[in-house]
Design a protein around this motif. Structure first.
Motif, PDB file in Angstrom:
ATOM      1  N   ALA A 264     -10.057  -0.032  24.084  1.00  0.00           N
ATOM      2  CA  ALA A 264     -11.289  -0.060  23.304  1.00  0.00           C
ATOM      3  C   ALA A 264     -11.029  -0.656  21.927  1.00  0.00           C
ATOM      4  CB  ALA A 264     -11.859   1.348  23.173  1.00  0.00           C
ATOM      5  N   THR A 265     -12.078  -1.228  21.327  1.00  0.00           N
ATOM      6  CA  THR A 265     -12.004  -1.736  19.955  1.00  0.00           C
ATOM      7  C   THR A 265     -12.549  -0.662  19.039  1.00  0.00           C
ATOM      8  OG1 THR A 265     -12.283  -4.011  20.714  1.00  0.00           O
ATOM      9  CG2 THR A 265     -12.697  -3.565  18.384  1.00  0.00           C
ATOM     10  N   LEU A 266     -11.679  -0.069  18.226  1.00  0.00           N
ATOM     11  CA  LEU A 266     -12.042   1.059  17.371  1.00  0.00           C
ATOM     12  C   LEU A 266     -11.923   0.649  15.917  1.00  0.00           C
ATOM     13  CD1 LEU A 266     -10.047   3.810  19.319  1.00  0.00           C
ATOM     14  CD2 LEU A 266     -12.404   3.056  19.680  1.00  0.00           C
TER      15      LEU A 266
ATOM     16  N   ARG B 112      -7.346  -1.902  16.926  1.00  0.00           N
ATOM     17  CA  ARG B 112      -7.733  -0.720  16.172  1.00  0.00           C
ATOM     18  C   ARG B 112      -7.593  -1.009  14.686  1.00  0.00           C
ATOM     19  NH1 ARG B 112      -4.117   3.630  17.615  1.00  0.00           N
ATOM     20  NH2 ARG B 112      -3.037   3.451  15.630  1.00  0.00           N
ATOM     21  N   VAL B 113      -8.689  -0.751  13.948  1.00  0.00           N
ATOM     22  CA  VAL B 113      -8.699  -0.962  12.500  1.00  0.00           C
ATOM     23  C   VAL B 113      -9.039   0.379  11.861  1.00  0.00           C
ATOM     24  CG1 VAL B 113      -9.659  -2.271  10.585  1.00  0.00           C
ATOM     25  CG2 VAL B 113      -9.463  -3.336  12.846  1.00  0.00           C
ATOM     26  N   GLU B 114      -8.108   0.930  11.122  1.00  0.00           N
ATOM     27  CA  GLU B 114      -8.309   2.238  10.518  1.00  0.00           C
ATOM     28  C   GLU B 114      -9.133   2.121   9.233  1.00  0.00           C
ATOM     29  OE1 GLU B 114      -4.484   4.064  10.155  1.00  0.00           O
ATOM     30  OE2 GLU B 114      -4.202   4.232  12.334  1.00  0.00           O
ATOM     31  N   PRO B 115      -9.569   3.255   8.661  1.00  0.00           N
ATOM     32  CA  PRO B 115     -10.521   3.219   7.539  1.00  0.00           C
ATOM     33  C   PRO B 115     -10.044   2.401   6.337  1.00  0.00           C
ATOM     34  CG  PRO B 115     -10.379   5.430   8.439  1.00  0.00           C
ATOM     35  CD  PRO B 115      -9.303   4.629   9.107  1.00  0.00           C
ATOM     36  N   LYS B 116     -11.045   1.861   5.617  1.00  0.00           N
ATOM     37  CA  LYS B 116     -10.850   1.151   4.351  1.00  0.00           C
ATOM     38  C   LYS B 116      -9.896  -0.036   4.497  1.00  0.00           C
ATOM     39  CE  LYS B 116     -10.612   3.522   0.566  1.00  0.00           C
ATOM     40  NZ  LYS B 116     -10.225   4.485  -0.479  1.00  0.00           N
ATOM     41  N   CYS B 117     -10.253  -0.934   5.403  1.00  0.00           N
ATOM     42  CA  CYS B 117      -9.500  -2.170   5.588  1.00  0.00           C
ATOM     43  C   CYS B 117     -10.433  -3.362   5.391  1.00  0.00           C
ATOM     44  CB  CYS B 117      -8.877  -2.240   6.981  1.00  0.00           C
ATOM     45  SG  CYS B 117      -7.546  -1.054   7.267  1.00  0.00           S
ATOM     46  N   ILE B 118      -9.856  -4.520   5.115  1.00  0.00           N
ATOM     47  CA  ILE B 118     -10.595  -5.766   5.031  1.00  0.00           C
ATOM     48  C   ILE B 118      -9.945  -6.772   5.975  1.00  0.00           C
ATOM     49  CG2 ILE B 118     -11.287  -7.695   3.565  1.00  0.00           C
ATOM     50  CD1 ILE B 118     -11.346  -5.814   1.195  1.00  0.00           C
ATOM     51  N   VAL B 119     -10.727  -7.277   6.900  1.00  0.00           N
ATOM     52  CA  VAL B 119     -10.274  -8.311   7.829  1.00  0.00           C
ATOM     53  C   VAL B 119     -10.808  -9.640   7.301  1.00  0.00           C
ATOM     54  CG1 VAL B 119     -10.288  -9.131  10.201  1.00  0.00           C
ATOM     55  CG2 VAL B 119     -10.338  -6.671   9.728  1.00  0.00           C
TER      56      VAL B 119
ATOM     57  N   SER C 288      -3.323  -4.890  18.755  1.00  0.00           N
ATOM     58  CA  SER C 288      -2.904  -4.915  17.348  1.00  0.00           C
ATOM     59  C   SER C 288      -3.551  -3.765  16.586  1.00  0.00           C
ATOM     60  CB  SER C 288      -3.263  -6.254  16.710  1.00  0.00           C
ATOM     61  OG  SER C 288      -4.661  -6.477  16.783  1.00  0.00           O
ATOM     62  N   VAL C 289      -2.894  -3.364  15.482  1.00  0.00           N
ATOM     63  CA  VAL C 289      -3.350  -2.212  14.705  1.00  0.00           C
ATOM     64  C   VAL C 289      -3.275  -2.551  13.220  1.00  0.00           C
ATOM     65  CG1 VAL C 289      -2.940   0.199  14.112  1.00  0.00           C
ATOM     66  CG2 VAL C 289      -2.558  -0.593  16.450  1.00  0.00           C
ATOM     67  N   MET C 290      -4.367  -2.264  12.492  1.00  0.00           N
ATOM     68  CA  MET C 290      -4.353  -2.298  11.032  1.00  0.00           C
ATOM     69  C   MET C 290      -4.468  -0.869  10.544  1.00  0.00           C
ATOM     70  SD  MET C 290      -6.694  -5.573   9.839  1.00  0.00           S
ATOM     71  CE  MET C 290      -6.365  -5.180   8.106  1.00  0.00           C
ATOM     72  N   GLU C 291      -3.422  -0.387   9.872  1.00  0.00           N
ATOM     73  CA  GLU C 291      -3.477   0.969   9.360  1.00  0.00           C
ATOM     74  C   GLU C 291      -4.371   1.046   8.131  1.00  0.00           C
ATOM     75  OE1 GLU C 291       0.460   2.424   8.749  1.00  0.00           O
ATOM     76  OE2 GLU C 291       0.925   2.490  10.900  1.00  0.00           O
ATOM     77  N   ALA C 292      -4.704   2.268   7.725  1.00  0.00           N
ATOM     78  CA  ALA C 292      -5.670   2.502   6.658  1.00  0.00           C
ATOM     79  C   ALA C 292      -5.256   1.826   5.355  1.00  0.00           C
ATOM     80  CB  ALA C 292      -5.847   4.001   6.437  1.00  0.00           C
ATOM     81  N   GLU C 293      -6.280   1.339   4.620  1.00  0.00           N
ATOM     82  CA  GLU C 293      -6.097   0.736   3.291  1.00  0.00           C
ATOM     83  C   GLU C 293      -5.150  -0.453   3.349  1.00  0.00           C
ATOM     84  OE1 GLU C 293      -4.946   3.816   0.599  1.00  0.00           O
ATOM     85  OE2 GLU C 293      -6.900   4.799   0.641  1.00  0.00           O
ATOM     86  N   SER C 294      -5.416  -1.367   4.240  1.00  0.00           N
ATOM     87  CA  SER C 294      -4.643  -2.607   4.333  1.00  0.00           C
ATOM     88  C   SER C 294      -5.601  -3.787   4.350  1.00  0.00           C
ATOM     89  CB  SER C 294      -3.765  -2.611   5.591  1.00  0.00           C
ATOM     90  OG  SER C 294      -4.565  -2.464   6.760  1.00  0.00           O
ATOM     91  N   ILE C 295      -5.073  -4.974   4.069  1.00  0.00           N
ATOM     92  CA  ILE C 295      -5.890  -6.183   3.980  1.00  0.00           C
ATOM     93  C   ILE C 295      -5.216  -7.289   4.784  1.00  0.00           C
ATOM     94  CG2 ILE C 295      -6.840  -7.949   2.454  1.00  0.00           C
ATOM     95  CD1 ILE C 295      -6.964  -5.911   0.229  1.00  0.00           C
ATOM     96  N   LEU C 296      -6.025  -8.002   5.556  1.00  0.00           N
ATOM     97  CA  LEU C 296      -5.567  -9.187   6.282  1.00  0.00           C
ATOM     98  C   LEU C 296      -6.200 -10.407   5.635  1.00  0.00           C
ATOM     99  CD1 LEU C 296      -4.029 -10.383   8.717  1.00  0.00           C
ATOM    100  CD2 LEU C 296      -6.141 -10.138  10.042  1.00  0.00           C
TER     101      LEU C 296
END
Length: 280
Positions: free
Chosen positions: A131-133, A150-157, A167-175
């Motif tokens: 799933a896309t979360l 999965r993109v955790e809270p407070k991220c910018i894609v 793939s996973v973006m942990e909280a408070e990260s920026i791509l």
């Protein structure tokens, strides 16, 4: 042919002048890509379409999208299938959330901006949930593509970025924009990544983690609230309008005026006159 079209007379009271049928046929037979300044309008008579019949929220494979009343979905966005959108989230113009093969979840106050695409695969190589979360206060910038990630809270894609399966973006990260996160790659919390494939660039500053991520999410939340106040509710009132219009047509009290075509003919006439002056 162009000189003949230049002799069109002005229109009065929304009526075509004498011989207009021949003149319209002459203009329509022009090659629009060799006309002055290229094509002015498409040959599709969009004025014949009275109502926008696109459905932007609809079930798919017996899966119904879920969304509360404070969610903004743009009129030309598409949300279909097994999609859950939570309070204060927004899906902007041209974005697509397609939950046909697996679930999509968009958290509170998250924003999917223009032309972004979010979908999911049946399974991922890692064997984890496909799933896309997407968590709370996540900003998916324009033209980004997210698939079974999965993109955790407070991220910018970043804009035009791609998050591949698993793939996973942990909280408070920026791509960063124009980046590609390969399958099963993880972006740790508090870091800025970018490139193709995405690599570590630097740690986020305390100001970025405490203010910037929240400010971006709140900006799009407020913008979506403004759009939502201006949006009309869906309904069937158009049927009464259509019946009333047909009644006026039958009684001879109403006549369809093709303003778009008239405007194009007048523009074509002015361009031909200008070219004739230059030639003289």
């Amino acid at each position: 042919m162009l000189k003949r079209a230049a002799k069109l007379l002005p229109f009065a009271r929304g009526q075509l002048c004498e011989g207009a049928e021949l003149q319209l046929a002459a203009v329509r037979s022009l090659n629009f890509y060799t006309a002055p300044n290229g094509p002015s309008v498409k040959q599709v008579n969009i004025e014949d379409e009275w109502y926008n019949r696109q459905r932007n929220l609809f079930p798919l494979l017996e899966k119904q999208p879920y969304y509360p009343v404070d969610v903004f979905v743009a009129p030309n966005a598409v949300v279909c299938g097994d999609v859950d959108i939570y309070g204060g989230a927004s899906v902007f113009f041209g974005a697509v959330l397609r939950g046909d093969l697996n679930k999509i979840r968009l958290g509170n106050r998250s924003a999917v901006l223009d032309r972004a695409v979010i979908h999911a695969a049946r399974a991922v190589p890692t064997g984890l949930n496909a799933a896309t979360l997407i968590g709370e206060k996540v900003t998916v910038e324009p033209y980004a593509v997210l698939r079974s990630c999965r993109v955790e809270p407070k991220c910018i894609v970043g804009a035009r970025s791609v998050l591949c399966e698993g793939s996973v973006m942990e909280a408070e990260s920026i791509l960063a924009p124009n980046s590609v996160v390969p399958p099963a790659r993880r972006i740790p919390s508090g870091e800025l990544w970018g490139g193709n494939p995405a690599k570590f660039i630097r740690k986020l500053t305390a100001h970025e983690r405490d203010r910037v991520l929240d400010d971006v999410a709140n900006h799009y939340y407020n913008l979506a609230a403004m759009f939502r106040r201006e949006q009309y509710d869906h309904g069937t009132a158009w049927r009464d309008v259509e019946a009333w219009r047909q009644k006026l047509v039958d009684q001879g009290e109403y006549q369809w005026i093709n303003f778009r075509e008239q405007k194009y003919l007048m523009r074509l006439q002015h361009e031909a006159e200008a070219m004739e002056k230059l030639a003289n």
